[in-house]
Design a protein around this motif. Structure first.
Motif, PDB file in Angstrom:
ATOM      1  N   ARG A 110       0.842  -1.198   0.000  1.00 16.41           N
ATOM      2  CA  ARG A 110       0.000   0.000   0.000  1.00 16.41           C
ATOM      3  C   ARG A 110       0.878   1.250   0.000  1.00 16.41           C
ATOM      4  O   ARG A 110       1.722   1.434   0.867  1.00 16.41           O
ATOM      5  N   GLY A 111       0.690   2.071  -1.015  1.00 21.98           N
ATOM      6  CA  GLY A 111       1.524   3.240  -1.199  1.00 21.98           C
ATOM      7  C   GLY A 111       2.777   2.962  -2.014  1.00 21.98           C
ATOM      8  O   GLY A 111       3.501   3.894  -2.377  1.00 21.98           O
ATOM      9  N   TYR A 121       0.035  -0.338  -4.596  1.00 15.50           N
ATOM     10  CA  TYR A 121      -1.314   0.222  -4.591  1.00 15.50           C
ATOM     11  C   TYR A 121      -1.256   1.730  -4.337  1.00 15.50           C
ATOM     12  O   TYR A 121      -0.481   2.188  -3.487  1.00 15.50           O
ATOM     13  N   GLU A 126      -8.403  -3.864  -4.051  1.00 17.54           N
ATOM     14  CA  GLU A 126      -7.023  -4.237  -4.366  1.00 17.54           C
ATOM     15  C   GLU A 126      -6.938  -5.336  -5.415  1.00 17.54           C
ATOM     16  O   GLU A 126      -6.067  -5.293  -6.297  1.00 17.54           O
ATOM     17  N   ASP A 128      -2.040   5.367  -2.870  1.00 16.90           N
ATOM     18  CA  ASP A 128      -2.514   5.846  -1.572  1.00 16.90           C
ATOM     19  C   ASP A 128      -4.022   6.057  -1.623  1.00 16.90           C
ATOM     20  O   ASP A 128      -4.554   6.611  -2.587  1.00 16.90           O
ATOM     21  N   GLY A 129      -4.695   5.599  -0.589  1.00 17.11           N
ATOM     22  CA  GLY A 129      -6.131   5.810  -0.508  1.00 17.11           C
ATOM     23  C   GLY A 129      -6.973   4.728  -1.146  1.00 17.11           C
ATOM     24  O   GLY A 129      -8.206   4.739  -1.004  1.00 17.11           O
ATOM     25  N   LEU A 130      -6.359   3.783  -1.858  1.00 18.05           N
ATOM     26  CA  LEU A 130      -7.137   2.695  -2.452  1.00 18.05           C
ATOM     27  C   LEU A 130      -7.681   1.802  -1.346  1.00 18.05           C
ATOM     28  O   LEU A 130      -6.926   1.296  -0.514  1.00 18.05           O
ATOM     29  N   VAL A 131      -8.989   1.576  -1.327  1.00 21.38           N
ATOM     30  CA  VAL A 131      -9.570   0.733  -0.283  1.00 21.38           C
ATOM     31  C   VAL A 131      -9.209  -0.723  -0.539  1.00 21.38           C
ATOM     32  O   VAL A 131      -9.059  -1.151  -1.686  1.00 21.38           O
ATOM     33  N   GLN A 132      -9.077  -1.482   0.551  1.00 21.92           N
ATOM     34  CA  GLN A 132      -8.634  -2.868   0.429  1.00 21.92           C
ATOM     35  C   GLN A 132      -9.564  -3.694  -0.451  1.00 21.92           C
ATOM     36  O   GLN A 132      -9.118  -4.583  -1.176  1.00 21.92           O
TER      37      GLN A 132
END
Length: 290
Positions: free
Chosen positions: A16-17, A20, A29, A22-26
């Motif tokens: 994450r970051g 993926y 994914e 930043d801010g992408l909801v799980q």
């Protein structure tokens, strides 16, 4: 013929970051990862059988042309007598994996490093693996980790059953590059975290060349094999970690694979420096796509 490069799983906090945004909801994914990559090996199925709902949901989130590989359950492979795995094999095959439809890729039956090769028992296990499920053709691969598997008898057995031997780029697991099935399955596990793509440019180019050779039905030059038969076609290959260019008996690399038979190739950057796996997979896919 297709060369697909991917990673193991899609839920990993350090991505994450990095992979993926930043801010992408799980919950999104998988949708993101399946559009950045062409295949993912699902590791959760090693610990528990999936449900039809889960498989249908994975298929729904992934785009057309994407393919999942599945790790088969440990209950089938982590046992003293493999011939007694029939019930576990059947439960997994009937668990709902057919809901993946044309996004169902190969199944990886992974064995513990302590599991030695017993020819008769292993032959009986391979005989348990069905050829179809819900009208879908199944593709099976076996990932063996004990040095006793690095022998012609094992390679010949896999070839007779049309089962792929997973090639492992690993410091200690046997590296067996023989082509034994209508597809090839490789797992690259020696990435380095200090390298942005896990493998440096030279290594990625060698693995791209190896994938191209496998796609043409050839054993890549320089990778160790155990079978006996026609010598691999000359060409640029990758560097193996053990016994480069020789069989387990120290003989020149040879393979029983049919010459120049096109086949699908699945390559996974997995384990090792996992945080670098997505970047490495995307870089390797770009190379093989030309």
């Amino acid at each position: 013929m297709a060369i697909r490069v991917g990673i193991g799983g899609w839920t990993f906090e350090p991505w994450r970051g990095v992979f993926y945004p930043d801010g992408l909801v799980q919950a999104k994914e998988l949708s993101f990862a399946s559009r950045a990559l062409q295949t993912i090996e699902i590791n959760g199925t090693f610990y528990r059988n999936p449900t039809p709902k889960a498989c249908a949901d994975w298929a729904r989130q992934a785009p057309e042309g994407f393919v999942f590989a599945l790790k088969a359950p440990r209950y089938a492979t982590n046992r003293r007598v493999l011939a007694e795995a029939g019930e576990s094999v059947a439960k997994f095959i009937d668990s709902g994996i057919a809901e993946l439809g044309d996004k169902l890729g190969p199944i990886n039956w992974q064995f513990a490093p302590t599991k030695a090769f017993l020819p008769d028992d292993f032959a009986r296990f391979l005989a348990l693996l069905p050829g179809t499920c819900g009208g879908l053709a199944l593709r099976h691969a076996v990932e063996v980790r004990h040095p006793t598997f690095a022998c012609p008898e094992f390679v010949d057995l896999a070839q007779r059953h049309g089962v792929a031997v997973v090639f492992a780029d690993h410091e200690t697991y046997p590296a067996i590059a023989d082509v034994t099935a209508p597809f090839t399955y490789a797992r690259l596990m020696t990435a380095r975290e200090e390298v942005e793509t896990g493998y440096d440019a030279g290594a990625l180019n060698r693995w791209a060349a190896a994938a191209g050779d496998w796609a043409r039905g050839r054993v890549p030059e320089g990778l160790p094999v155990c079978g006996a038969g026609p010598a691999p076609a000359a060409g640029k290959g990758a560097e193996g970690k053990t016994a480069q260019g020789k069989t387990a008996q120290g003989k020149p690399a040879k393979s029983k694979a049919p010459a120049d038979a096109a086949r699908d190739v699945f390559v996974f950057l997995i384990n090792g420096a996992k945080v670098r796996a997505p970047a490495g997979a995307m870089a390797l896919q770009k190379l093989v796509d030309g």
